[in-house]
Design an enzyme around this catalytic site. Structure first.
Site, PDB file in Angstrom:
ATOM      1  N   LYS A  27      34.907  43.985  51.711  1.00 58.39           N
ATOM      2  CA  LYS A  27      35.501  43.780  50.385  1.00 58.39           C
ATOM      3  C   LYS A  27      36.410  44.937  49.975  1.00 58.39           C
ATOM      4  O   LYS A  27      37.311  44.761  49.169  1.00 58.39           O
ATOM      5  CB  LYS A  27      34.409  43.538  49.353  1.00 58.39           C
TER       6      LYS A  27
HETATM    7  C1  LIG Z   1      31.135  39.103  50.639  1.00 62.85           C
HETATM    8  C2  LIG Z   1      30.601  39.215  52.013  1.00 62.85           C
HETATM    9  C3  LIG Z   1      30.649  38.126  52.915  1.00 62.85           C
HETATM   10  C4  LIG Z   1      31.165  36.760  52.514  1.00 62.85           C
HETATM   11  O1  LIG Z   1      32.558  36.745  52.347  1.00 62.85           O
HETATM   12  P1  LIG Z   1      33.249  35.531  51.561  1.00 62.85           P
HETATM   13  O2  LIG Z   1      34.674  35.930  51.443  1.00 62.85           O
HETATM   14  O3  LIG Z   1      32.562  35.448  50.238  1.00 62.85           O
HETATM   15  O4  LIG Z   1      33.063  34.303  52.384  1.00 62.85           O
HETATM   16  C5  LIG Z   1      30.200  38.330  54.207  1.00 62.85           C
HETATM   17  N1  LIG Z   1      29.682  39.518  54.600  1.00 62.85           N
HETATM   18  C6  LIG Z   1      29.611  40.575  53.761  1.00 62.85           C
HETATM   19  C7  LIG Z   1      29.016  41.845  54.260  1.00 62.85           C
HETATM   20  C8  LIG Z   1      30.070  40.471  52.447  1.00 62.85           C
HETATM   21  O5  LIG Z   1      29.994  41.525  51.625  1.00 62.85           O
END
Ligand SMILES: *Cc1c(COP(=O)(O)O)cnc(C)c1O
Length: 471
Positions: free
Chosen positions: A112
């Site tokens: 993120k």
């Molecule tokens: C947010 C997150 C996901 C999922 O990603 P999306 O874009 O919501 O599908 C997967 N793995 C981790 C470690 C995350 O923080």
């Protein structure tokens, strides 16, 4: 570049307004009115660029002149200067034709950061140019909150209030939020659950006088600019592995569908992506959809990959919009059926068409742990549980391509972000990277607060009144 709503009834907006607004006014999500496209010669020329140069090329058409190139490049450079590796999203070959792209070298050790770091810089730039400020409020069960705080810390035009359920986030996750000591960052430890925190945030947005008084804003996963920033690393990987001449496939650990939708976006932009594997944990609503064409809600079960514990994937609506011929009325009707009955179905022909690109897979906690153990035993690499689910999907016999198409697994978190699950599976406790090695010794700053809208609004009123001269 103009942006339109997936429900077809909100005003078209330009980039800056899409950046600053979350949901469209008709309840839909904003998408570009047309996908920008690159031809083979343009893709070829991108091979020579480093990550930031590539980001500028990929992002420029979406920004559509709202920010000039020199400023945009400076924002990109500043965002990714916080990453620990010069490649930003390094590719590692796990076995012949199977690659792991590490998206977790940013400040909070999860993918993120890639989008959030850019978003923080974009917000600050656009707000300053307009002479405005915003107050970001959010609720977090872990990853999103820390990435948002790291992105907003020290930004002049932004204050951030992040609500987390007291005692219900992991210690690493809490410390990644509360050890950020900055005047514009407020960590609120709410005496309640994550759902309580989300309800409080919704209630603040629904309190119109409060919302207007503080220019409330959000940086949640439906923000278009987050998807945009994530498109870049699909280009980065594919161009390294032979695009535009050769196609590449990706396996994406999925929750809210933002990350994998960015891969779909890259494909619409001309990048030769063969397949996108949507990898889920036991919360397998998407895997069931790609199997049989029915989206059916189910309860959420907690797993060792908590960032993928979802009931409904908010960004899926963007794909649905394209699937339904970009007809906002059909999207609205379909989602109404979903809300009223708990399910909707697409016809067989449409399912076949979607399955040309997408496929789903699901793995429970035991299977996830087994992959962590196997990969560690055979290669020495420690995977976090989310990334392990991506590897599981990529290596399962039915998903393996036999035509030599490279497969890239997106590694979405550093193993040290989920140390207990990783240690239980592999016998090895993953160490935090050096720059975070003293995380457990750093001072924390957070305020306990009751699960009470009045108390939280009063706190924001009180702390914001001290900022009045800046408005
Ligand atoms: C947010 C997150 C996901 C999922 O990603 P999306 O874009 O919501 O599908 C997967 N793995 C981790 C470690 C995350 O923080």
């Amino acid at each position: 570049m103009r942006y339109i709503s997936t429900r077809g009834r909100a005003p078209e907006l330009g980039f800056e307004d899409v950046l600053l607004s979350g949901l469209a006014r008709d309840g839909g999500l904003y998408v570009p009115a047309v996908w920008p496209r690159f031809n083979a010669a343009q893709l070829e020329a991108m091979k020579a660029l480093d990550y930031n140069g590539l980001a500028l090329e990929v992002i420029r058409p979406f920004v559509g002149g709202a920010i000039d190139d020199a400023d945009l490049k400076a924002i990109i450079d500043k965002a990714y200067a916080t990453f620990e590796t010069p490649e930003i999203t390094p590719l590692i070959e796990l076995e012949d034709g199977l690659f792991v792209m590490e998206l977790f070298h940013g400040p909070t050790l999860a993918f993120k950061d890639v989008a959030m770091q850019l978003l923080g810089g974009l917000f600050d730039h656009v707000l300053k140019a307009r002479g405005e400020r915003v107050t970001i409020v959010g609720a977090t069960s872990g990853d999103t909150g820390s990435a948002a705080i790291a992105a907003c810390q020290g930004k002049e035009a932004v204050d951030i209030y992040m609500l987390h359920p007291k005692g219900r986030v992991s210690e690493v996750q809490r410390r990644q939020m509360t050890t950020v000591i900055a005047d514009n960052v407020y960590n609120l430890a709410v005496d309640g659950t994550f759902d309580d925190c989300q309800d409080l945030v919704k209630a603040m947005f629904n309190d119109t006088p409060f919302r207007d008084r503080h220019h409330l804003s959000a940086v949640n996963s439906i923000n278009w600019a987050r998807v945009m920033a994530q498109i870049v690393y699909y280009f980065h990987a594919a161009l390294h592995l032979g695009a535009p001449e050769k196609a590449v496939s990706f396996s994406v650990p999925t929750g809210n569908f933002g990350n994998v939708f960015a891969g779909y976006g890259a494909k619409q932009m001309g990048l030769p992506i063969k397949r996108l594997l949507v990898a889920s944990n036991a919360n397998d609503i998407l895997a069931r959809f790609f199997d049989g064409g029915e989206m059916r809600m189910d309860g959420v079960v907690p797993t060792i990959s908590p960032s993928m514990d979802i009931q409904v994937s908010s960004n899926f609506e963007r794909l649905l919009f394209d699937m339904l011929g970009r007809d906002g009325n059909r999207v609205t009707e379909t989602l109404k059926t979903f809300r009223d009955t708990g399910s909707f179905r697409i016809d067989k022909k449409l399912l076949e068409k979607v399955r040309e690109t997408f496929d789903g897979a699901r793995y429970d906690d035991n299977q996830t742990s087994e992959v962590i153990r196997n990969v560690y035993d055979t290669t020495g690499m420690l995977l976090d549980p989310h990334s392990a689910i991506g590897v599981a999907a990529a290596t399962s016999p039915e998903n393996r391509d036999h035509d030599g198409t490279p497969m890239v697994v997106l590694a979405t978190a550093h193993p040290a972000k989920f140390p207990d699950a990783v240690e239980a599976a592999s016998g090895v406790r993953p160490a935090l990277p050096d720059r975070l090695a003293d995380l457990y010794d750093r001072p924390e700053k957070a305020q306990d607060i009751a699960n009470d809208l009045g108390a939280i609004e009063a706190l924001i009123d009180e702390t914001q009144s001290q900022n009045v001269p800046a408005r």
